[in-house]
Motif scaffolding. Structure first.
Motif, PDB file in Angstrom:
ATOM      1  N   LEU A  14       0.888  -1.271   0.136  1.00  0.00           N
ATOM      2  CA  LEU A  14      -0.008  -0.018   0.171  1.00  0.00           C
ATOM      3  C   LEU A  14       0.723   1.172   0.087  1.00  0.00           C
ATOM      4  O   LEU A  14       0.302   2.453  -0.380  1.00  0.00           O
ATOM      5  CB  LEU A  14      -0.953   0.084   1.186  1.00  0.00           C
ATOM      6  CG  LEU A  14      -2.042  -0.938   1.107  1.00  0.00           C
ATOM      7  CD1 LEU A  14      -2.782  -0.957   2.549  1.00  0.00           C
ATOM      8  CD2 LEU A  14      -3.020  -0.648   0.012  1.00  0.00           C
ATOM      9  N   GLY A  15       2.196   1.237   0.025  1.00  0.00           N
ATOM     10  CA  GLY A  15       2.954   2.235   0.256  1.00  0.00           C
ATOM     11  C   GLY A  15       2.819   3.063   1.274  1.00  0.00           C
ATOM     12  O   GLY A  15       3.093   4.173   1.535  1.00  0.00           O
ATOM     13  N   LEU A  16       2.724   2.320   2.467  1.00  0.00           N
ATOM     14  CA  LEU A  16       2.223   3.140   3.824  1.00  0.00           C
ATOM     15  C   LEU A  16       3.565   3.401   4.407  1.00  0.00           C
ATOM     16  O   LEU A  16       4.535   2.504   4.635  1.00  0.00           O
ATOM     17  CB  LEU A  16       1.306   2.324   4.741  1.00  0.00           C
ATOM     18  CG  LEU A  16      -0.222   2.008   4.353  1.00  0.00           C
ATOM     19  CD1 LEU A  16      -0.814   0.984   5.127  1.00  0.00           C
ATOM     20  CD2 LEU A  16      -0.617   3.182   4.104  1.00  0.00           C
ATOM     21  N   ARG A  17       3.999   4.359   4.874  1.00  0.00           N
ATOM     22  CA  ARG A  17       5.118   4.875   5.694  1.00  0.00           C
ATOM     23  C   ARG A  17       4.612   4.943   7.034  1.00  0.00           C
ATOM     24  O   ARG A  17       3.438   4.987   7.470  1.00  0.00           O
ATOM     25  CB  ARG A  17       5.489   6.383   5.305  1.00  0.00           C
ATOM     26  CG  ARG A  17       6.017   6.351   3.870  1.00  0.00           C
ATOM     27  CD  ARG A  17       6.507   7.843   3.424  1.00  0.00           C
ATOM     28  NE  ARG A  17       5.741   8.754   3.989  1.00  0.00           N
ATOM     29  CZ  ARG A  17       4.757   9.067   3.174  1.00  0.00           C
ATOM     30  NH1 ARG A  17       4.284   8.572   2.121  1.00  0.00           N
ATOM     31  NH2 ARG A  17       3.812  10.229   4.011  1.00  0.00           N
ATOM     32  N   GLN A  18       5.671   5.287   8.134  1.00  0.00           N
ATOM     33  CA  GLN A  18       5.168   5.174   9.552  1.00  0.00           C
ATOM     34  C   GLN A  18       4.369   6.457   9.702  1.00  0.00           C
ATOM     35  O   GLN A  18       3.445   6.149  10.661  1.00  0.00           O
ATOM     36  CB  GLN A  18       6.651   5.258  10.264  1.00  0.00           C
ATOM     37  CG  GLN A  18       6.412   5.219  11.721  1.00  0.00           C
ATOM     38  CD  GLN A  18       6.108   3.723  12.210  1.00  0.00           C
ATOM     39  OE1 GLN A  18       6.237   2.872  11.493  1.00  0.00           O
ATOM     40  NE2 GLN A  18       5.266   3.756  13.128  1.00  0.00           N
ATOM     41  N   ALA A  19       4.443   7.488   9.204  1.00  0.00           N
ATOM     42  CA  ALA A  19       3.726   8.412   9.314  1.00  0.00           C
ATOM     43  C   ALA A  19       2.133   8.222   9.135  1.00  0.00           C
ATOM     44  O   ALA A  19       1.117   8.930   9.472  1.00  0.00           O
ATOM     45  CB  ALA A  19       4.060   9.820   8.484  1.00  0.00           C
ATOM     46  N   ASP A  20       1.894   7.276   8.096  1.00  0.00           N
ATOM     47  CA  ASP A  20       0.756   7.044   7.552  1.00  0.00           C
ATOM     48  C   ASP A  20      -0.253   6.066   8.545  1.00  0.00           C
ATOM     49  O   ASP A  20      -1.252   5.767   8.565  1.00  0.00           O
ATOM     50  CB  ASP A  20       0.557   6.303   6.244  1.00  0.00           C
ATOM     51  CG  ASP A  20       1.205   7.282   5.285  1.00  0.00           C
ATOM     52  OD1 ASP A  20       1.056   8.229   5.295  1.00  0.00           O
ATOM     53  OD2 ASP A  20       2.010   6.479   4.305  1.00  0.00           O
ATOM     54  N   MET A  21       0.624   5.592   9.512  1.00  0.00           N
ATOM     55  CA  MET A  21      -0.082   4.581  10.301  1.00  0.00           C
ATOM     56  C   MET A  21      -0.479   5.279  11.360  1.00  0.00           C
ATOM     57  O   MET A  21      -0.173   6.068  12.226  1.00  0.00           O
ATOM     58  CB  MET A  21       1.413   3.557  10.962  1.00  0.00           C
ATOM     59  CG  MET A  21       1.722   3.034   9.834  1.00  0.00           C
ATOM     60  SD  MET A  21       0.728   1.817   8.886  1.00  0.00           S
ATOM     61  CE  MET A  21       0.807   0.147   9.960  1.00  0.00           C
ATOM     62  N   SER A  22      -1.769   4.633  12.037  1.00  0.00           N
ATOM     63  CA  SER A  22      -2.563   5.182  13.171  1.00  0.00           C
ATOM     64  C   SER A  22      -2.166   4.390  14.409  1.00  0.00           C
ATOM     65  O   SER A  22      -1.539   3.337  14.432  1.00  0.00           O
ATOM     66  CB  SER A  22      -3.956   4.931  13.046  1.00  0.00           C
ATOM     67  OG  SER A  22      -4.460   5.858  12.025  1.00  0.00           O
ATOM     68  N   GLY A  23      -2.432   5.068  15.586  1.00  0.00           N
ATOM     69  CA  GLY A  23      -2.052   4.344  16.713  1.00  0.00           C
ATOM     70  C   GLY A  23      -3.256   3.229  16.995  1.00  0.00           C
ATOM     71  O   GLY A  23      -4.467   3.357  16.538  1.00  0.00           O
ATOM     72  N   ILE A  24      -2.797   2.064  17.903  1.00  0.00           N
ATOM     73  CA  ILE A  24      -3.787   1.229  17.937  1.00  0.00           C
ATOM     74  C   ILE A  24      -5.085   1.524  18.887  1.00  0.00           C
ATOM     75  O   ILE A  24      -4.602   2.071  20.073  1.00  0.00           O
ATOM     76  CB  ILE A  24      -3.153  -0.044  18.450  1.00  0.00           C
ATOM     77  CG1 ILE A  24      -2.387  -0.746  17.195  1.00  0.00           C
ATOM     78  CG2 ILE A  24      -4.250  -1.168  18.796  1.00  0.00           C
ATOM     79  CD1 ILE A  24      -1.498  -1.906  17.458  1.00  0.00           C
TER      80      ILE A  24
END
Length: 172
Positions: A14-24
């Motif tokens: 998906l080309g997700l970077r760390q900045a694109d990830m949400s907190g759980i």
């Protein structure tokens, strides 16, 4: 809101970077959050989705770099099809899908659930190949069979039994 707990393979696809990830976060949706992984069968990229509460699963194949960004549509159509196969009423299906209008991506956070996901992925691959590959197999039957396999993490219950219990508890 839906949080999809993505493996590294899905994040990369998906080309997700760390900045694109949400907190759980916990969700207030009926079924809860889902895990996703990516594997190849018959030279086709295939997404497997598994619910973290029920271990209910389904797969969507034919992913390409140019269409994997339609992730939400793949998830919604696959989940709709699964719930229809399981004879869940249209009203309840629409209620469940409405709870998943917004999607956030997170990392996986449970080794036990990830283990279940990887086991299911291996069994899907084997079942598809054993039944003649994607062109020959009855994918609906395989998905139904997978959701009727006793799961140790569910006290040897079936995923569809846990689904029925969750839906019964959430009647309005």
């Amino acid at each position: 809101m839906l949080q999809v707990r993505c493996t590294k393979k899905v994040q990369d696809a998906l080309g997700l970077r760390q900045a694109d990830m949400s907190g759980i976060k916990e969700t207030d949706s009926i079924l809860g959050n889902w895990y996703a992984n990516l594997f190849t069968v018959d030279r086709r990229k295939t997404l497997i989705f598994m619910n973290e509460r029920t271990l209910l699963s389904f797969i969507v194949y034919g992913m390409r770099k140019d269409n994997i960004t339609d992730f939400k549509e793949y998830f919604h159509s696959g989940l709709r099809q699964l719930l229809m196969i399981e004879n869940i009423g249209n009203e309840k299906i629409e209620e469940i899908l409405a709870q998943y209008e917004t999607i956030e991506f997170t990392r996986t956070d449970s080794r036990a659930v990830l283990g279940n996901l990887n086991d299911l992925m291996d069994i899907y691959k084997y079942s598809i190949q054993y039944n003649g590959g994607l062109k020959e197999c009855d994918l609906t039957s395989i998905i139904c069979q997978m959701n009727r396999t006793p799961q140790r993490n569910l006290g040897w219950s079936y995923s569809v039994e846990i689904l029925a219990e969750l839906l019964k508890m959430n009647r309005h």
